[in-house]
Design an enzyme around this catalytic site. Structure first.
Site, PDB file in Angstrom:
ATOM      1  N   CYS A  48       0.828  -1.208   0.000  1.00 22.41           N
ATOM      2  CA  CYS A  48       0.000   0.000   0.000  1.00 22.41           C
ATOM      3  C   CYS A  48       0.867   1.265   0.000  1.00 22.41           C
ATOM      4  O   CYS A  48       1.473   1.590  -1.009  1.00 22.41           O
ATOM      5  CB  CYS A  48      -0.989  -0.062   1.153  1.00 22.41           C
ATOM      6  N   HIS A  61      -3.042  -5.409   1.582  1.00 20.30           N
ATOM      7  CA  HIS A  61      -2.336  -5.697   2.841  1.00 20.30           C
ATOM      8  C   HIS A  61      -2.426  -7.161   3.259  1.00 20.30           C
ATOM      9  O   HIS A  61      -3.234  -7.488   4.145  1.00 20.30           O
ATOM     10  CB  HIS A  61      -2.988  -4.890   3.979  1.00 20.30           C
ATOM     11  N   GLU A  65      -0.603  -8.601   5.227  1.00 17.65           N
ATOM     12  CA  GLU A  65      -0.221  -8.671   6.650  1.00 17.65           C
ATOM     13  C   GLU A  65      -1.431  -8.513   7.569  1.00 17.65           C
ATOM     14  O   GLU A  65      -1.340  -8.794   8.760  1.00 17.65           O
ATOM     15  CB  GLU A  65       0.860  -7.616   6.969  1.00 17.65           C
TER      16      GLU A  65
HETATM   17  N1  GLN Z   1      -3.575   6.307   1.297  1.00 21.96           N
HETATM   18  C1  GLN Z   1      -2.267   6.079   1.863  1.00 21.96           C
HETATM   19  C2  GLN Z   1      -1.208   6.897   1.158  1.00 21.96           C
HETATM   20  O1  GLN Z   1      -1.465   7.422   0.129  1.00 21.96           O
HETATM   21  C3  GLN Z   1      -1.916   4.609   1.802  1.00 21.96           C
HETATM   22  C4  GLN Z   1      -2.902   3.824   2.625  1.00 21.96           C
HETATM   23  C5  GLN Z   1      -2.370   2.558   3.197  1.00 21.96           C
HETATM   24  O2  GLN Z   1      -1.158   2.318   3.274  1.00 21.96           O
HETATM   25  N2  GLN Z   1      -3.263   1.720   3.684  1.00 21.96           N
HETATM   26  O3  GLN Z   1      -0.122   7.008   1.628  1.00 21.96           O
END
Ligand code: GLN
Length: 205
Positions: free
Chosen positions: A84, A187, A189
């Site tokens: 992410c 994710h 994890e």
């Molecule tokens: N929206 C976050 C970002 O742009 C990422 C979200 C996440 O890691 N769950 O950094």
């Protein structure tokens, strides 16, 4: 290298680093180490960049000298896996935010918070190509999929030819690999399924 002998660094500046540590240690019996300074990178065989807030993580990285230290270790071939926000950190470019710094290690352009405000988070079964047995037809559809937990997630808008696409959600690219670097918009994890982490450990020879 046996996974029990590896030490996986987990960038621990902000975000869900603890979930990665728990999954690696309890499910995969792999040693982990929290990385907060360049010195912490010593002796790690791989590095995880967790989910969180990418702008905050990059600022803290710069403040603690980790920005150049991580880029140097990547140039030496240290395997890295970003989830992410971690995927955003690895990207070459962030769509419509050219001013946002990134580690610029993978030849991808990512869009942040890309699934829209109404759908801040969702889950879906994502076909993950490393888990799909070649030639298999029909049988258990879920076999080659992982449960994708998406939280204000990015997706990959553009990828250079050397980037291997490992997974899609609908028509969006959500899992990629380029050499020793792996990134997922979701994710693993936060699930109890360790197979994406196992795949990452297998990337570490
Ligand atoms: N929206 C976050 C970002 O742009 C990422 C979200 C996440 O890691 N769950 O950094």
């Amino acid at each position: 290298m046996n996974s029990s002998q590896k030490t996986i660094g987990v960038l621990a500046l902000q975000g869900d680093f603890d979930a990665h540590r728990t999954l690696l240690e309890t499910r995969l019996h792999t040693r982990t180490k929290e990385v907060r300074t360049p010195a912490d990178l010593k002796g790690v065989d791989g590095l995880i960049l967790p989910g969180g807030e990418s702008t905050t993580i990059i600022k803290l990285m710069q403040r603690f000298g980790l920005y150049s230290a991580i880029r140097e270790r990547a140039a030496e071939g240290l395997p890295m896996y970003g989830t992410c926000a971690g995927m955003i950190l690895l990207a070459h470019e962030i769509y419509e935010r050219p001013e946002q710094p990134s580690l610029d290690l993978m030849k991808i352009t990512v869009a942040r918070n890309a699934f829209g405000r109404q759908v801040e988070s969702f889950e879906s079964d994502i076909p993950f190509s490393p888990l799909q047995k070649s030639g298999e037809t029909g049988s258990d559809k879920k076999e080659g999929t992982v449960r994708g937990v998406f939280i204000r997630a990015p997706y990959v808008m553009e990828a250079a030819p050397e980037v291997e696409i490992l997974g899609h959600f609908q028509d969006k690219i959500v899992a990629v690999r380029q050499g020793n670097l792996l990134a997922t918009a979701f994710h693993p994890e936060l699930t109890d399924d360790p197979r994406v982490h196992t795949y990452f450990l297998e990337m570490i020879s």
